[in-house]
Design an enzyme around this catalytic site. Structure first.
Site, short mmCIF file in Angstrom:
data_model
loop_
_atom_site.label_atom_id
_atom_site.label_comp_id
_atom_site.label_asym_id
_atom_site.label_seq_id
_atom_site.Cartn_x
_atom_site.Cartn_y
_atom_site.Cartn_z
N LYS A 144 1.12 4.25 6.91
CA LYS A 144 0.43 5.06 5.91
C LYS A 144 0.90 6.51 6.00
O LYS A 144 1.52 6.92 6.97
CB LYS A 144 -1.10 5.05 6.14
CG LYS A 144 -1.77 3.70 6.05
CD LYS A 144 -1.98 3.27 4.62
CE LYS A 144 -2.78 2.01 4.51
NZ LYS A 144 -2.06 0.80 4.75
N SER A 203 0.79 -1.22 0.00
CA SER A 203 0.00 0.00 0.00
C SER A 203 0.83 1.28 0.00
O SER A 203 0.31 2.35 -0.24
CB SER A 203 -0.96 0.02 1.20
OG SER A 203 -0.24 0.18 2.40
#
Length: 188
Positions: free
Chosen positions: A146, A109
């Site tokens: 993230k 991701s």
């Protein structure tokens, strides 16, 4: 007077709890310790299971010569005037500081920010997260890596790969930023 019967009582080989790796008592901020406990319990383990997440390996300092000449293609034979003092990667990344830990990247991701599966991210717990930085966070007992964004008072954990959704952190969520990613290492 008690008599001991062979085969009864006393320690038996292989009995009792299995041996685990040695442990030690450490002092952590209460919020960090509580988050570690919740994360481990959410995975069905105990609080010591968090060690796999934050384990780094202490080693003595090692250095390598730093060539100051730019390298476009190929590698020049370094002349003495192109060498700078040795570069200590531990020093460069702040490794050894009590606020720094390492984490191995899993998943894809964050490939848009240059973080690939198997990379080792350097994380500093002492840095305050700022919008746009990469963080290691714990959201409802699950860890994620993230990009941290603040928008209109809300926190968004942005994936840097269009195949993965962003995560808007609900106000009622159990959410903590464990640290800010300050660098990474990749072995080919």
């Amino acid at each position: 007077m008690q008599h001991h019967r062979p085969g009864r009582g006393g320690p038996r080989a292989g009995s009792g709890q299995p041996r685990k790796e040695p442990t030690t008592v450490v002092r952590l901020p209460l919020d960090l310790a509580a988050a570690a406990r919740r994360a481990a319990e959410a995975r069905g383990g105990n609080a010591s299971g968090i060690a796999a997440f934050v384990r780094g390996e202490a080693r003595s300092s090692a250095t390598a010569p730093l060539v100051t000449a730019s390298v476009a293609c190929g590698f020049p034979s370094p002349a003495e005037d192109s060498l700078e003092r040795p570069l200590d990667l531990n020093e460069l990344h702040g490794i050894g500081s009590p606020s720094v830990f390492l984490v191995r990247v899993a998943g894809e991701s964050m490939t848009g920010r240059g973080l690939f599966p198997g990379d080792v991210a350097v994380v500093d717990k002492a840095r305050e997260p700022k919008s746009g930085c990469v963080v290691v966070a714990c959201l409802n007992g699950d860890f994620t890596l993230k990009t941290y964004l603040r928008r209109r008072g809300r926190v968004i954990l942005k994936a840097e790969n269009p195949a993965f959704p962003d995560i808007e952190v609900p106000e009622e969520a159990d959410f903590q930023v464990w640290g800010v990613v300050t660098g990474s290492s990749r072995v080919f």
